[in-house]
Design an enzyme around this catalytic site. Structure first.
Site, PDB file in Angstrom:
ATOM      1  N   ILE A   1     -86.200  14.010 -43.256  1.00 16.81           N
ATOM      2  CA  ILE A   1     -87.110  13.656 -44.355  1.00 16.81           C
ATOM      3  C   ILE A   1     -86.735  14.341 -45.667  1.00 16.81           C
ATOM      4  O   ILE A   1     -87.409  14.153 -46.685  1.00 16.81           O
ATOM      5  CB  ILE A   1     -88.580  13.982 -44.004  1.00 16.81           C
ATOM      6  CG1 ILE A   1     -88.740  15.469 -43.643  1.00 16.81           C
ATOM      7  CG2 ILE A   1     -89.066  13.094 -42.876  1.00 16.81           C
ATOM      8  CD1 ILE A   1     -90.186  15.879 -43.415  1.00 16.81           C
ATOM      9  N   GLY A   2     -85.648  15.119 -45.662  1.00 12.93           N
ATOM     10  CA  GLY A   2     -85.232  15.777 -46.896  1.00 12.93           C
ATOM     11  C   GLY A   2     -83.854  16.380 -46.752  1.00 12.93           C
ATOM     12  O   GLY A   2     -83.348  16.570 -45.641  1.00 12.93           O
TER      13      GLY A   2
ATOM     14  N   SER B   1     -79.118  21.787 -50.718  1.00 10.98           N
ATOM     15  CA  SER B   1     -77.784  22.385 -50.808  1.00 10.98           C
ATOM     16  C   SER B   1     -77.380  23.099 -49.531  1.00 10.98           C
ATOM     17  O   SER B   1     -76.202  23.130 -49.173  1.00 10.98           O
ATOM     18  CB  SER B   1     -77.744  23.377 -51.973  1.00 10.98           C
ATOM     19  OG  SER B   1     -78.103  22.755 -53.181  1.00 10.98           O
TER      20      SER B   1
ATOM     21  N   GLY C   1     -79.086  22.809 -46.370  1.00  9.01           N
ATOM     22  CA  GLY C   1     -79.550  22.260 -45.104  1.00  9.01           C
ATOM     23  C   GLY C   1     -80.402  21.022 -45.297  1.00  9.01           C
ATOM     24  O   GLY C   1     -80.359  20.373 -46.342  1.00  9.01           O
ATOM     25  N   ARG C   2     -81.190  20.715 -44.275  1.00  7.99           N
ATOM     26  CA  ARG C   2     -82.019  19.506 -44.286  1.00  7.99           C
ATOM     27  C   ARG C   2     -83.431  19.821 -43.815  1.00  7.99           C
ATOM     28  O   ARG C   2     -83.682  20.868 -43.224  1.00  7.99           O
ATOM     29  CB  ARG C   2     -81.387  18.436 -43.388  1.00  7.99           C
ATOM     30  CG  ARG C   2     -80.067  17.908 -43.931  1.00  7.99           C
ATOM     31  CD  ARG C   2     -79.386  16.970 -42.960  1.00  7.99           C
ATOM     32  NE  ARG C   2     -78.122  16.492 -43.522  1.00  7.99           N
ATOM     33  CZ  ARG C   2     -77.229  15.785 -42.855  1.00  7.99           C
ATOM     34  NH1 ARG C   2     -77.454  15.456 -41.590  1.00  7.99           N
ATOM     35  NH2 ARG C   2     -76.108  15.393 -43.445  1.00  7.99           N
ATOM     36  N   VAL C   3     -84.319  18.870 -44.080  1.00  6.56           N
ATOM     37  CA  VAL C   3     -85.705  18.989 -43.637  1.00  6.56           C
ATOM     38  C   VAL C   3     -85.974  17.855 -42.655  1.00  6.56           C
ATOM     39  O   VAL C   3     -85.600  16.702 -42.902  1.00  6.56           O
ATOM     40  CB  VAL C   3     -86.688  18.912 -44.819  1.00  6.56           C
ATOM     41  CG1 VAL C   3     -88.121  19.093 -44.328  1.00  6.56           C
ATOM     42  CG2 VAL C   3     -86.342  19.963 -45.876  1.00  6.56           C
TER      43      VAL C   3
ATOM     44  N   LYS D   1     -87.594  22.959 -42.010  1.00  6.97           N
ATOM     45  CA  LYS D   1     -86.474  23.145 -42.930  1.00  6.97           C
ATOM     46  C   LYS D   1     -85.422  23.980 -42.214  1.00  6.97           C
ATOM     47  O   LYS D   1     -85.697  25.099 -41.789  1.00  6.97           O
ATOM     48  CB  LYS D   1     -86.968  23.855 -44.192  1.00  6.97           C
ATOM     49  CG  LYS D   1     -85.966  23.975 -45.309  1.00  6.97           C
ATOM     50  CD  LYS D   1     -86.654  24.576 -46.541  1.00  6.97           C
ATOM     51  CE  LYS D   1     -85.731  24.670 -47.718  1.00  6.97           C
ATOM     52  NZ  LYS D   1     -86.430  25.205 -48.916  1.00  6.97           N
TER      53      LYS D   1
ATOM     54  N   ASP E   1     -88.832  26.690 -60.758  1.00  7.94           N
ATOM     55  CA  ASP E   1     -88.176  25.412 -60.436  1.00  7.94           C
ATOM     56  C   ASP E   1     -89.178  24.270 -60.335  1.00  7.94           C
ATOM     57  O   ASP E   1     -89.072  23.413 -59.454  1.00  7.94           O
ATOM     58  CB  ASP E   1     -87.379  25.545 -59.139  1.00  7.94           C
ATOM     59  CG  ASP E   1     -86.331  24.437 -58.983  1.00  7.94           C
ATOM     60  OD1 ASP E   1     -85.916  23.867 -60.010  1.00  7.94           O
ATOM     61  OD2 ASP E   1     -85.929  24.148 -57.848  1.00  7.94           O
TER      62      ASP E   1
END
Length: 464
Positions: free
Chosen positions: A142-143, A146, A148-150, A165, A260
């Site tokens: 789902i995401g 830089s 890794g991934r979610v 995450k 951010d």
């Protein structure tokens, strides 16, 4: 012998290897599915197992395993495939039983190598209470970021849906981002269930990866909704800006600068409320008017003082709020250009231009937030209180907002906790490799000085 667990009426070794024949996606290729205990399934064609044997582990096994199954004349395919299956199962079992200190073996099976006793660390009673990757089913990507991934995950026992995450330690070290990751962990732990900040349930690690188990918010990114609708009404923008201001004000109270803020880091829940996520660029220990000077953030939302590499303080977050509010109303960030250098020049030098289609209070708020001189910026004197008291927010009942008692101006279409219709197809189409995400834990957690004390459990939400 490994520990035991029950599978039906049969007692099974936790590290027992099973191998089954399955058909590949093309319905023609024979694939051998290997599983250690009740861990994730690893699927490979026979040639991959044979190559691994010949190149990495041939010298680690008894001579009887060096005789590969060969097809005999008039032998049926079924019998031949069964011989291969048994060979793979026996070789793999031998390696799991005897060679788990080999890096090649651990890499192939996605398992943790046991450490020597003097390299282990007792992380205390919470270590046992927390989860591991093997406690979850990995459902969907789902995401992506830089490092890794979610993933959307489901806890195997409680069936609850979370966002997980997963970050690569190797990538984090290469980019010298260890401090930022640990800062993110610290901020998440200290969120204290703020209604507009994502909550951390667990954090844990293995030799290669770091894991954050977070609230699953499936109403979609604010960025996606803004792209689809082009811009929002002033009323809807006010609702979102008030939530963002509450979240930033809370972080500032904890002496944290967010740094951010952007639509991609703002997620909607199923009730239409905004939640701030991704605390990787947060700066801790920013008491009072203390400044810092690290160049970081997202180009479109950088305050002038950051671009000029001058010291900056908490007011950079109020600049970002002004940029996001401007974008919600007009569809693009205030000084946007595809050329970053040109955009930086505009942020530093170009006067702010606002259309006359918005109200006077809205004009005054955006102008105050996007003041290039931080000492004159709205929020410089009294931080969140300056924003809260601005006439633009006069219609907002702040107590009801914090208690989530107000009806959101937009409620996303969400069928249930597993609904991914609001998630970008770009992410959903990324294939998941469960074996690499949830390696079998054959030993206690090893010491990792870079990420010491990373492990956390929310004692109010213990799963196991």
């Amino acid at each position: 012998m490994g520990s035991l667990y029950y599978s039906g009426s049969r007692m099974v070794r936790k590290d027992e290897v099973s191998c089954k024949l399955v058909m590949g996606d093309d319905k023609k290729t024979v694939v051998y599915a290997v599983r250690i205990g009740d861990g994730p399934i690893m699927q490979k064609v026979y040639e991959e197992y044979e190559k691994f044997f010949l190149t990495d582990v041939k010298d680690m096994v008894p001579e009887k395993f060096t005789i590969f199954p060969k097809k005999k004349l008039l032998q049926s395919k079924k019998t031949f495939f069964e011989k291969r299956r048994l060979w793979i199962q026996d070789v793999c079992q031998h390696l799991v039983d005897n060679q788990t200190k080999s890096e090649d073996v651990c890499r192939f099976f996605h398992i943790e190598a046991p450490d020597d006793d003097d390299n282990t660390v007792d992380l205390g009673p919470s270590e046992r209470k927390t989860a591991t990757a093997n406690d979850f089913d990995f459902l969907t990507t789902i995401g992506k970021g830089s490092f890794g991934r979610v993933y959307q995950v489901r806890h195997k026992e409680t069936k609850k849906i979370y966002a997980m995450k997963v970050l690569s330690k190797e990538h984090i070290r290469k980019k010298n981002e260890v401090k930022h990751v640990m800062a993110e962990r610290n901020v998440l732990i200290n969120n204290f269930k703020h209604p507009f900040l994502v909550s951390l349930h667990f954090s844990f690690q293995n030799k290669e990866k770091l894991y954050f188990v977070l609230d699953h918010l499936n109403g979609g990114e604010l960025f996606s909704h803004l792209q689809r609708e082009k811009h929002f009404t002033e009323s809807r923008s006010r609702f979102y800006a008030a939530e963002i201001a509450c979240a930033l004000g809370y972080l500032h109270e904890k002496n944290i600068i967010y740094r951010d803020l952007k639509p991609e880091n703002l997620l909607l829940d199923d009730k239409g409320y905004l939640v701030l996520t991704d605390f990787g660029l947060c700066k801790e220990d920013m008491q009072g008017s203390k400044t810092t000077s690290t160049f970081c953030g997202t180009p479109e939302y950088l305050a002038p003082e950051i671009i000029l590499k001058k010291p900056y303080d908490k007011t950079v977050d109020w600049w970002c709020l002004g940029s996001v509010l401007y974008e919600m109303i007009f569809g693009l960030p205030p000084f946007y250009s595809k050329d970053h250098n040109e955009m930086y020049d505009k942020i530093i030098n170009q006067p702010l231009r606002l259309k006359h289609t918005i109200s006077v209070p809205c004009t005054e708020l955006i102008t105050g937030l996007l003041q290039k001189d931080r000492s004159k910026r709205l929020g410089h004197k009294n931080d969140f209180r300056d924003i809260q008291d601005h006439p633009f927010f006069l219609p907002v009942d702040w107590d009801k907002l914090l208690n989530r008692e107000l009806k959101a101006p937009f409620i996303p279409k969400v069928k249930n906790a597993m609904d991914i219709s609001n998630i970008s197809k770009e992410f959903v189409e990324i294939q998941i490799d469960p074996a690499s995400l949830a390696p079998q834990q054959l030993a206690v957690t090893h010491r990792d000085h870079d990420f010491e004390n990373f492990t956390f459990v929310d004692t109010n939400r213990v799963l196991v």
